[in-house]
Design a protein around this motif. Structure first.
Motif, PDB file in Angstrom:
ATOM      1  N   LEU A  77      -0.977   4.422  -4.953  1.00 34.15           N
ATOM      2  CA  LEU A  77      -0.119   3.963  -3.867  1.00 34.15           C
ATOM      3  C   LEU A  77       0.085   2.459  -3.960  1.00 34.15           C
ATOM      4  N   GLN A 131       2.576   1.299   0.864  1.00 33.45           N
ATOM      5  CA  GLN A 131       2.374   2.735   1.078  1.00 33.45           C
ATOM      6  C   GLN A 131       0.981   3.008   1.643  1.00 33.45           C
ATOM      7  N   GLU A 182       0.349   4.903   5.051  1.00 33.55           N
ATOM      8  CA  GLU A 182      -0.346   6.185   5.039  1.00 33.55           C
ATOM      9  C   GLU A 182      -1.679   6.154   5.782  1.00 33.55           C
TER      10      GLU A 182
END
Length: 144
Positions: free
Chosen positions: A3, A7, A11
């Motif tokens: 990631l 991100q 997340e």
């Protein structure tokens, strides 16, 4: 799949926010994390009588602690461990005992290993301090 830091921030936002909200010293002082974005944090504090100096205004150590916590939250907002290396604070006016203090930390530049932040502290609508700070960014994440 790896990631990106953005991100990872998105997340794992809830885990990151919860971890940063548990900061023991900030909680002891009554500092509240009210907003967290990638590279950004906003924190507030309502001063209590034991946080005042001889002149009846907010002690500089309290203002520093508020700015430092905003800096810590912003620099750790990606879930990657970041530790302070240096900071400089400039006091511009007194923090008033009847005013809520607000510190806003904003990322100026980030590399793989270092990141720089500007933190402003407000007493109501008056700028009372500004801090410039840098972190060292470790390889590990502090979230699962």
């Amino acid at each position: 799949m790896t990631l990106t830091e953005i991100q990872q921030h998105e997340e794992y936002y809830d885990d990151i926010f919860k971890a940063l909200k548990k900061e023991p010293y900030a909680n002891y002082l009554g500092i509240e994390l009210v907003e967290l974005k990638a590279g950004f944090a906003k924190v507030t504090l309502s001063p209590t009588p034991h946080m005042l100096n001889t002149h009846g205004t907010v002690h500089g150590g309290i203002i520093f602690s508020l700015a430092d916590y905003a800096f810590a939250a912003a620099s750790n907002s990606y879930g990657k461990t970041a530790v302070g290396v240096t900071n400089t604070i400039h006091y511009m006016s007194a923090g008033m005992k009847e005013h809520q203090l607000t510190a806003i930390a904003e990322e100026i530049k980030k590399t793989n290993r270092l990141a720089w932040y500007r933190i402003n502290v407000w007493s109501n609508n008056e700028l009372c301090a500004t801090m410039e700070a840098m972190v060292y960014r470790k390889n590990e994440n502090f979230i699962e």
